[in-house]
Design a protein around this motif. Structure first.
Motif, mmCIF file in Angstrom:
data_model
loop_
_atom_site.group_PDB
_atom_site.id
_atom_site.type_symbol
_atom_site.label_atom_id
_atom_site.label_comp_id
_atom_site.label_asym_id
_atom_site.label_seq_id
_atom_site.Cartn_x
_atom_site.Cartn_y
_atom_site.Cartn_z
ATOM 1 N N TYR A 1 36.511 27.728 31.455
ATOM 2 C CA TYR A 1 35.821 29.006 31.315
ATOM 3 C C TYR A 1 36.635 30.113 31.984
ATOM 4 C CZ TYR A 1 31.731 26.226 30.003
ATOM 5 O OH TYR A 1 30.875 25.363 29.382
ATOM 6 N N SER A 2 36.346 31.336 31.589
ATOM 7 C CA SER A 2 36.999 32.483 32.216
ATOM 8 C C SER A 2 36.046 33.670 32.210
ATOM 9 C CB SER A 2 38.291 32.859 31.465
ATOM 10 O OG SER A 2 37.997 33.324 30.156
ATOM 11 N N TYR A 3 36.312 34.606 33.097
ATOM 12 C CA TYR A 3 35.591 35.880 33.060
ATOM 13 C C TYR A 3 36.532 36.999 33.484
ATOM 14 C CZ TYR A 3 34.899 35.311 38.172
ATOM 15 O OH TYR A 3 35.078 35.139 39.518
ATOM 16 N N ASN A 4 36.238 38.192 32.999
ATOM 17 C CA ASN A 4 37.020 39.373 33.332
ATOM 18 C C ASN A 4 36.328 40.136 34.449
ATOM 19 O OD1 ASN A 4 37.402 38.675 30.344
ATOM 20 N ND2 ASN A 4 39.112 40.047 30.684
ATOM 21 N N GLU A 5 37.134 40.721 35.314
ATOM 22 C CA GLU A 5 36.566 41.448 36.452
ATOM 23 C C GLU A 5 37.534 42.522 36.929
ATOM 24 O OE1 GLU A 5 34.603 40.476 40.860
ATOM 25 O OE2 GLU A 5 35.926 39.015 39.910
ATOM 26 N N THR A 6 36.981 43.636 37.339
ATOM 27 C CA THR A 6 37.738 44.652 38.072
ATOM 28 C C THR A 6 37.058 44.768 39.429
ATOM 29 O OG1 THR A 6 38.289 45.842 36.034
ATOM 30 C CG2 THR A 6 38.584 47.034 38.105
ATOM 31 N N PRO A 7 37.547 44.020 40.428
ATOM 32 C CA PRO A 7 36.858 43.962 41.725
ATOM 33 C C PRO A 7 36.679 45.346 42.349
ATOM 34 C CG PRO A 7 38.553 42.285 41.596
ATOM 35 C CD PRO A 7 38.747 43.180 40.414
ATOM 36 N N SER A 8 35.503 45.543 42.910
ATOM 37 C CA SER A 8 35.220 46.801 43.601
ATOM 38 C C SER A 8 35.652 46.653 45.063
ATOM 39 C CB SER A 8 33.722 47.118 43.518
ATOM 40 O OG SER A 8 33.413 48.313 44.211
ATOM 41 N N LEU A 9 36.909 46.987 45.325
ATOM 42 C CA LEU A 9 37.467 46.870 46.670
ATOM 43 C C LEU A 9 37.693 48.267 47.252
ATOM 44 C CD1 LEU A 9 40.080 44.052 46.014
ATOM 45 C CD2 LEU A 9 37.980 43.841 47.334
ATOM 46 N N THR A 10 36.852 48.637 48.197
ATOM 47 C CA THR A 10 37.004 49.916 48.879
ATOM 48 C C THR A 10 37.631 49.647 50.234
ATOM 49 O OG1 THR A 10 35.037 50.795 47.760
ATOM 50 C CG2 THR A 10 35.814 51.969 49.713
ATOM 51 N N TRP A 11 38.926 49.932 50.331
ATOM 52 C CA TRP A 11 39.663 49.635 51.559
ATOM 53 C C TRP A 11 39.554 50.768 52.571
ATOM 54 C CZ3 TRP A 11 41.470 44.900 52.393
ATOM 55 C CH2 TRP A 11 41.798 44.087 51.309
ATOM 56 N N LYS A 12 39.416 50.393 53.833
ATOM 57 C CA LYS A 12 39.514 51.344 54.938
ATOM 58 C C LYS A 12 40.789 50.988 55.701
ATOM 59 C CE LYS A 12 37.232 52.962 59.164
ATOM 60 N NZ LYS A 12 36.067 52.776 60.079
ATOM 61 N N ILE A 13 41.780 51.892 55.641
ATOM 62 C CA ILE A 13 43.043 51.619 56.328
ATOM 63 C C ILE A 13 42.910 52.012 57.793
ATOM 64 C CG2 ILE A 13 45.500 52.191 56.433
ATOM 65 C CD1 ILE A 13 45.466 52.581 53.436
ATOM 66 N N LEU A 14 43.225 51.076 58.679
ATOM 67 C CA LEU A 14 43.068 51.260 60.121
ATOM 68 C C LEU A 14 44.406 51.618 60.767
ATOM 69 C CD1 LEU A 14 40.805 48.112 60.672
ATOM 70 C CD2 LEU A 14 40.080 50.480 60.308
ATOM 71 N N PRO A 15 44.383 52.186 61.947
ATOM 72 C CA PRO A 15 45.639 52.595 62.606
ATOM 73 C C PRO A 15 46.464 51.444 63.162
ATOM 74 C CG PRO A 15 43.758 53.070 64.024
ATOM 75 C CD PRO A 15 43.199 52.649 62.699
ATOM 76 N N GLU A 16 45.852 50.274 63.324
ATOM 77 C CA GLU A 16 46.544 49.144 63.954
ATOM 78 C C GLU A 16 47.718 48.651 63.113
ATOM 79 O OE1 GLU A 16 45.586 44.469 65.028
ATOM 80 O OE2 GLU A 16 43.952 45.926 65.029
ATOM 81 N N GLY B 1 43.849 23.509 25.364
ATOM 82 C CA GLY B 1 42.548 23.833 24.799
ATOM 83 C C GLY B 1 42.166 25.278 25.060
ATOM 84 N N GLN B 2 41.010 25.647 24.596
ATOM 85 C CA GLN B 2 40.539 27.024 24.664
ATOM 86 C C GLN B 2 39.735 27.279 25.933
ATOM 87 O OE1 GLN B 2 38.219 27.347 21.072
ATOM 88 N NE2 GLN B 2 39.978 27.979 19.837
ATOM 89 N N PHE B 3 39.720 28.547 26.324
ATOM 90 C CA PHE B 3 38.846 28.997 27.407
ATOM 91 C C PHE B 3 37.639 29.688 26.787
ATOM 92 C CE2 PHE B 3 42.591 28.413 29.975
ATOM 93 C CZ PHE B 3 42.087 28.078 31.221
#
Length: 269
Positions: free
Chosen positions: A111-126, A201-203
Motif C-alpha cells: 500500500y501507499s499514500y501521498n502526503e505533504t507533511p505539515s512541518l512548522t520549524w522553529k529555528i533556535l540559536p543553539e 507487484g502493484q501498490f
C-alpha cells in the motif's frame, strides 16, 4: 547533546546537479514501550537533489540477495533471515514541493499514500559541531511527538531522514523529545544513481486516513485480514488459495507477537 561515539561524517562538496549522493543514517528506535532495549540499524537517504528515497540498508541487501536467488533459481530463504528490518517502509520525496509517497506492506499486499507533511520549524540559536559539520538546532511537532533537529547549511539540501525536510540545509540529526527515535548521519558518499527498493507487484494507493484504518484492521485481527486478502480482498493479494486452520493459527500467533512488540510507533497520531 549526547554525541554518538562512532559518528564519522565524511565532508564532501555537494554538487546536486552533477551527481547522486547517499546519506547513511544510524536509526535508533524503541518500538516496544514495554522494553527499553533500543533497536539500531542503518538507513539510506539517496538523492539527486530533485527527489530522494529513504529506506533501510537491509532492504537493499535483501533485494540483492533475492535478485541473485532468482538468477540462480536457488531460493534459500535462510539467506534473508538476518536481513529483517524495523524500518519496513520506503519514503519517496519530491524535493521541489516537499511532498512524499509513503510505501509499505500490510499483510500480504503493498500500500501507499501521498502526503505533504505539515512541518512548522522553529529555528533556535543553539549551534553545535557534529562530526565535520557545523549545525544549528530547530524544533517542530509532528505525528504526536516533539522533535529536535540539527541541520547544516554546508549541505544546501532541504531534506533529511524519514519524513523530515524543509530546513535550510541537510538534517544531520533528528530525535524526538522522549528519545524513542533518533536518526544520526554517519557517512556520506557518492553513488552512480539514485536507487529505490525493488517492488514486485502493484501498490494500492489510499488516502492516509484510509491507510491507517487498513493498518488498524490488520493489527486487530491479522490472520483474518490476510485470509480476506487471499480470498479476494480487492487488492493484488486476492484470489489466492486459503490456508489450512493450523497454518492460520501459527500465522496468527506470529503476527500478534510482532504487532504487540510495535506498540510505540514513530507517529503516535
Amino acid at each position: 547533546m549526547k554525541l554518538l561515539k562512532l559518528l564519522t561524517l565524511i565532508s564532501m562538496p555537494f554538487l546536486m546537479a552533477q551527481q547522486s549522493t547517499r546519506f547513511i543514517y544510524q536509526v535508533s528506535m524503541t518500538p516496544d514501550s514495554t522494553n527499553s532495549e533500543k533497536k539500531t540499524e542503518l538507513a539510506y537517504l539517496d538523492t539527486d537533489g530533485k527527489k530522494s528515497f529513504f529506506y533501510a540498508e537491509n532492504t537493499l541487501k535483501r533485494d540483492s540477495v533475492m535478485e541473485r536467488m532468482r538468477a540462480t533459481r536457488n531460493f534459500d530463504r535462510t539467506q534473508t533471515q538476518n536481513l529483517r528490518s524495523n524500518i519496513n517502509f520506503t519514503i519517496e520525496k519530491d524535493l521541489s514541493n516537499q511532498s512524499l509517497v509513503y510505501k509499505s506492506r500490510i499483510g500480504r499486499d503493498q500500500y501507499s499514500y501521498n502526503e505533504t507533511p505539515s512541518l512548522t520549524w522553529k529555528i533556535l540559536p543553539e549551534t553545535v559541531k557534529i562530526g565535520d559539520y557545523q549545525t544549528q538546532k530547530a524544533e517542530t511537532t509532528f505525528g504526536g511527538r516533539k522533535w529536535y533537529a540539527w541541520f547544516t547549511p554546508e549541505v544546501p539540501l532541504q531534506d533529511g531522514p524519514y519524513k523530515f525536510s524543509g530546513l535550510p540545509g541537510l538534517i544531520v540529526k533528528v530525535q524526538d523529545a522522549k528519545g524513542d527515535y533518533s536518526f544520526d548521519l554517519m557517512q556520506t558518499k557518492k553513488i552512480a544513481e539514485v536507487q529505490q527498493p525493488q517492488a514486485r507487484g502493484q501498490f494500492i494507493n489510499l488516502p492516509k486516513n484510509k491507510y491507517k484504518d487498513m493498518e488498524k484492521k490488520f493489527q486487530k485481527d491479522p490472520a483474518s485480514f490476510v485470509a480476506a486478502q487471499r480470498t479476494g480482498g480487492g487488492g493484488p493479494g486476492g484470489n489466492r488459495p486459503g490456508m489450512d486452520p493450523k497454518q492460520m493459527q501459527e500465522m496468527q500467533k506470529r503476527m500478534e507477537a510482532e504487532i504487540k512488540s510495535r506498540n510505540n510507533p514513530i507517529e503516535l497520531k
